[in-house]
Design a protein around this motif. Structure first.
Motif, PDB file in Angstrom:
ATOM      1  N   THR A 200       0.824  -1.220   0.000  1.00  8.58           N
ATOM      2  CA  THR A 200       0.000   0.000   0.000  1.00  8.58           C
ATOM      3  C   THR A 200       0.858   1.271   0.000  1.00  8.58           C
ATOM      4  OG1 THR A 200      -0.164  -0.191   2.404  1.00  8.58           O
ATOM      5  CG2 THR A 200      -1.991  -1.099   1.114  1.00  8.58           C
TER       6      THR A 200
ATOM      7  N   TRP B  89       1.366   5.773   0.553  1.00  3.82           N
ATOM      8  CA  TRP B  89       1.369   6.665   1.715  1.00  3.82           C
ATOM      9  C   TRP B  89       0.205   7.651   1.762  1.00  3.82           C
ATOM     10  CZ3 TRP B  89       1.359  11.205  -0.764  1.00  3.82           C
ATOM     11  CH2 TRP B  89       2.114  11.358  -1.933  1.00  3.82           C
TER      12      TRP B  89
ATOM     13  N   LYS C 167       2.564  -5.009   3.423  1.00  6.27           N
ATOM     14  CA  LYS C 167       3.707  -4.092   3.461  1.00  6.27           C
ATOM     15  C   LYS C 167       3.194  -2.669   3.228  1.00  6.27           C
ATOM     16  CE  LYS C 167       6.414  -1.843   1.001  1.00  6.27           C
ATOM     17  NZ  LYS C 167       6.818  -0.783   1.918  1.00  6.27           N
TER      18      LYS C 167
ATOM     19  N   GLU D 103       6.704   2.760   3.879  1.00  6.93           N
ATOM     20  CA  GLU D 103       7.663   2.975   4.968  1.00  6.93           C
ATOM     21  C   GLU D 103       7.536   4.375   5.564  1.00  6.93           C
ATOM     22  OE1 GLU D 103       8.022   2.063   1.874  1.00  6.93           O
ATOM     23  OE2 GLU D 103       9.922   2.679   0.974  1.00  6.93           O
TER      24      GLU D 103
ATOM     25  N   GLY E  57      -0.505   1.773  -5.712  1.00 13.53           N
ATOM     26  CA  GLY E  57       0.660   2.645  -5.753  1.00 13.53           C
ATOM     27  C   GLY E  57       0.872   3.175  -7.157  1.00 13.53           C
ATOM     28  N   SER E  58       2.098   3.525  -7.456  1.00 15.32           N
ATOM     29  CA  SER E  58       2.380   4.177  -8.736  1.00 15.32           C
ATOM     30  C   SER E  58       2.393   3.168  -9.886  1.00 15.32           C
ATOM     31  CB  SER E  58       3.741   4.875  -8.661  1.00 15.32           C
ATOM     32  OG  SER E  58       4.748   3.916  -8.423  1.00 15.32           O
TER      33      SER E  58
ATOM     34  N   GLU F 264      -3.952  -1.179  -8.468  1.00 16.94           N
ATOM     35  CA  GLU F 264      -4.639   0.120  -8.381  1.00 16.94           C
ATOM     36  C   GLU F 264      -3.558   1.179  -8.522  1.00 16.94           C
ATOM     37  OE1 GLU F 264      -7.955   0.454  -7.865  1.00 16.94           O
ATOM     38  OE2 GLU F 264      -8.259  -1.708  -7.748  1.00 16.94           O
ATOM     39  N   LEU F 265      -3.465   1.785  -9.695  1.00 14.61           N
ATOM     40  CA  LEU F 265      -2.286   2.617  -9.995  1.00 14.61           C
ATOM     41  C   LEU F 265      -2.641   4.100 -10.115  1.00 14.61           C
ATOM     42  CD1 LEU F 265      -0.732   0.091 -12.537  1.00 14.61           C
ATOM     43  CD2 LEU F 265      -0.447   0.181 -10.060  1.00 14.61           C
ATOM     44  N   GLY F 266      -1.849   4.832 -10.865  1.00 18.71           N
ATOM     45  CA  GLY F 266      -1.994   6.286 -10.926  1.00 18.71           C
ATOM     46  C   GLY F 266      -3.202   6.740 -11.734  1.00 18.71           C
TER      47      GLY F 266
ATOM     48  N   CYS G 206      -5.218   9.472  -5.932  1.00 17.09           N
ATOM     49  CA  CYS G 206      -5.161   8.834  -7.259  1.00 17.09           C
ATOM     50  C   CYS G 206      -6.304   9.306  -8.154  1.00 17.09           C
ATOM     51  CB  CYS G 206      -5.186   7.326  -7.099  1.00 17.09           C
ATOM     52  SG  CYS G 206      -6.562   6.755  -6.098  1.00 17.09           S
TER      53      CYS G 206
ATOM     54  N   GLU H 131       0.748  12.492 -14.017  1.00 14.53           N
ATOM     55  CA  GLU H 131       0.213  12.623 -12.666  1.00 14.53           C
ATOM     56  C   GLU H 131       1.123  13.531 -11.834  1.00 14.53           C
ATOM     57  OE1 GLU H 131       0.383   9.128 -10.012  1.00 14.53           O
ATOM     58  OE2 GLU H 131      -1.756   9.479  -9.688  1.00 14.53           O
TER      59      GLU H 131
END
Ligand code: NAD
Length: 493
Positions: A158, A160, A184, A187, A237-238, A259-261, A293, A394
Motif C-alpha cells: 500500500t 502513503w 507491506k 515505509e 501505488g504508482s 490500483e495505480l496512478g 489517485c 500525474e
C-alpha cells in the motif's frame, strides 16, 4: 495557520507483526517526521528478506493449517464487526496518527477513518452472506455446485496517501473471504496499519492471519511479488512500481490486482450549476492536498463559460485554508516530503515554459509556521495544451490544469487523451449529456454532478495504465475468492 506540536513522549517505535507477535528489529529504523511541522512522530522497523519470508511463512501456515479459511462466515463476520467497534473507540487516535504521518488535515483523516469503518462493516456483511450456486437442470443424476473459496495468502502493498483507507479497501474483504494476509505498508506512513494489527489481535483474529512487515519496497515488496507462497498480490501505488511488480511476479503466475496512478478530468458544460461545479472542481483537485489517485487534476471547460469559470476558481482557490495537520480549520495540508514538493512545483514551472498561465498559487508557502513544512499553495494553471506534461502526467499535488473545449466530442476526446483511466467527473444539468459522456469515458469510475464520492457497495478501479482489478462492493469481495465447480453424478435419478 495554527501551529501544533506533537508531544515528544508520544513518538512510537513500531516493530513488525508476525504470527501474532510484535518483533523489534536490530536494523536501523525508518524515522517519520510530520511533513507539516518537521517533528518526529514515529519509527518503523526496517525488515530484510529474511524477516519478510517469515511473515509470508506465517500467513501460509495460517492458511494451510489454521482454522480461519474454514470457520463459518458468521465467525469471521464477528471478528470484523468487533474490529469496526474497536476502530470507532480509537477513531481519534487513528485519525491523528494518519494526519501526523501523511501531513493531511485532521478533518480529512477523520473522514478516512469513518470511511474505513464503513468498509469493515460492509465486509462483515459479505462474510455472512457469501454463498454459491446449485445447478439442478443438468439432466438426471447430474448436479453441479459452484462454490466460492478463499483464494489463499494475499500480499498487500500500500502507498502513503491514504494508508488506512486503502488498506481497508483490501484487508477486511480478504479476511471476510477467509484469506490470510501479509501486508507491506509504505515505509513513510505505516502507523495505522500496525495499529490495525493490534486491534485485530484484540478482536481475536487467530495468530498469523494478518502479518505486517515494514521495510523498503525494493526488498519487502519485491519478495512478496516473487514469492511462490503468495497466491494473490493486491497492490496500490504508482504505475511504475506496478509494472515492476508485474515483472517480478511473472515467474509465479500469481493473481494481481493493480490500483495505480490517475489523471482524472472534471468536465464542465455550460448547463451545469456553475456554483456547485466550481466548488466540486476545486474540491476534486485539493482534496488530500491533491495527493489522491482520483484527484480531479484536469479541468475541461466549455469555451463559452471558461473565462468566468476560471476567474471564480482562482478567487475560491485563494480563499482555501491551508494548514498544519492538526489545524482544525485546514482543508489543504502539506506535501508528503520535500522531494515531492519540488516535483510538484517542477510541473508548474514546466507548464509556464509550455505557454500556460498560472492564475493562482504556483509557489511554495514559507511564511511563519509554513516554513517548518512542505506546503504548496492551491494552484490553477490555465491554457494547458493537450499533450504537454501538465496535461498528461500525474502531479499528485494541488495543481489544476485547465483546457477548453468547444463541443461534447472534443470534451470526450480530451478526457480520454491520457494514458490513465481511473476516474472522471461530469458537471451538466442535462441527463442526456451526463449519460452520453459517462458512457464514452474510458475510466473505472465516472461521477456526475459530484466528485470523489463513494460508498462501500460501489467498486473502484482503473483501466489503461491505471491498472486492473476492482476493490470494494460485491465485485471487490469476490476478487479474494476462487470459484470451484463440483460436478456430481449420482446413480439415482
Ligand atoms: P509507490 O508506488 O512508490 O509505492 C507504493 C508501495 O509500493 C509502497 O509501499 C512502496 O514501498 C512499495 N514499493 C516500492 N517499490 C517497490 C517494488 N520495487 N516492489 C514492490 N513494492 C514496492 O507509490 P506511493 O508514492 O507510495 O503512492 C503514490 C502513488 O500511488 C501514485 O501514483 C498514486 O496515483 C497511486 N495510488 C493509486 C491509488 C488507486 O486506487 N489507484 C490509490 C492511491 C494511490
Amino acid at each position: 495557520m495554527a501551529a501544533t506540536h506533537t508531544d515528544i513522549n508520544r513518538v512510537k517505535s513500531y516493530g513488525v507483526v508476525i504470527d501474532g507477535a510484535t518483533e523489534h528489529l536490530d536494523s536501523e529504523p525508518f524515522e517519520r517526521r510530520n511533513p507539516g511541522t518537521g517533528e518526529l512522530v514515529a519509527r518503523f522497523a526496517r525488515a530484510d528478506e529474511h524477516v519478510t519470508q517469515r511473515g509470508i511463512d506465517a500467513a501460509r501456515r495460517a492458511f494451510d493449517e489454521g482454522e480461519w479459511p474454514t470457520i463459518s462466515g458468521q465467525a469471521r463476520s464477528r471478528v470484523l464487526s468487533t474490529l469496526a467497534t474497536l476502530m470507532r473507540r480509537d477513531h481519534e487516535k487513528l485519525a491523528r496518527i494518519e494526519a501526523e504521518e501523511t501531513g493531511k488535515p485532521i478533518s480529512t483523516a477523520r473522514g478516512d477513518v469513518e470511511g474505513s469503518i464503513g468498509l469493515v462493516e460492509y465486509a462483515a456483511a459479505c462474510a455472512l452472506t457469501t454463498h454459491g450456486d446449485v445447478h439442478t437442470n443438468l439432466g438426471p443424476g447430474f448436479t453441479g455446485l459452484v462454490t466460492r473459496e478463499p483464494c489463499g495468502v494475499v500480499a498487500m502493498v500500500t502507498p502513503w496517501n491514504f494508508p488506512l483507507l486503502l488498506l481497508m479497501q483490501k484487508l477486511p474483504f480478504a479476511l471476510a473471504a477467509g484469506c490470510t494476509a501479509v501486508c507491506k505498508p509504505s515505509e513513510l506512513t505505516a502507523g495505522t496499519t500496525l495499529e490495525v494489527a493490534s486491534l485485530l489481535e484484540e478482536a481475536r483474529l487467530p495468530s498469523g492471519v494478518f502479518n505486517v512487515v515494514t521495510g523498503p519496497g525494493r526488498v519487502v515488496g519485491e519478495l512478496l511479488a516473487r514469492s511462490p507462497e503468495v497466491d494473490f498480490l493486491s497492490f496500490t501505488g504508482s504505475t511504475a512500481v506496478g509494472e515492476s511488480i508485474v515483472a517480478a511476479s511473472s515467474g509465479t503466475l500469481k493473481r494481481l490486482s493493480l490500483e495505480l496512478g490517475g489523471k482524472a478530468a472534471s468536465i464542465v458544460f455550460p448547463d451545469a450549476d456553475l456554483e456547485k461545479a466550481a466548488d466540486g472542481v476545486l474540491f476534486a483537485v485539493t482534496f488530500n492536498s491533491g495527493e489522491c489517485c482520483v484527484s480531479g487534476a484536469r479541468l475541461l471547460v466549455h469555451e463559452d463559460i471558461a473565462d468566468e469559470f476560471v476567474a471564480v476558481l482562482g478567487r475560491k482557490a485563494a480563499e482555501l485554508h491551508v494548514g498544519a495537520p492538526l489545524d482544525e480549520e485546514a482543508t489543504v495540508g502539506a506535501m508528503i516530503h520535500e522531494q515531492h514538493l519540488d516535483d510538484v512545483l517542477g510541473f508548474v514551472a514546466g507548464a509556464r515554459e509550455d505557454g500556460a498561465t498560472v492564475v493562482s498559487g504556483g509557489e511554495r508557502l514559507t511564511e511563519g509556521a509554513f516554513g517548518d513544512g512542505f506546503y504548496v499553495a492551491p494552484t490553477i494553471v490555465d491554457h494547458v495544451a493537450p499533450g504537454t506534461r501538465l496535461f498528461s502526467e500525474e502531479v499528485f499535488g494541488p495543481v489544476l490544469a485547465v483546457t477548453r473545449f468547444t463541443d461534447t466530442d472534443e470534451a470526450v476526446r480530451l478526457a480520454n487523451a491520457v494514458d490513465y483511466g481511473l476516474a472522471n467527473s461530469v458537471w451538466s444539468g442535462s441527463i442526456d449529456t451526463a449519460l452520453e459522456v459517462s458512457r464514452r469515458l474510458r475510466s473505472g469510475t465516472v461521477w456526475v454532478n459530484t466528485t470523489i464520492d463513494g460508498a462501500p457497495q460501489l467498486p473502484g478501479g482503473g483501466v489503461k495504465r491505471s491498472g486492473y482489478g476492482r476493490e470494494m462492493g460485491q465485485v471487490g469481495f469476490e476478487e479474494f475468492t476462487e470459484v470451484k465447480t463440483i460436478q456430481i453424478r449420482t446413480s439415482l435419478a
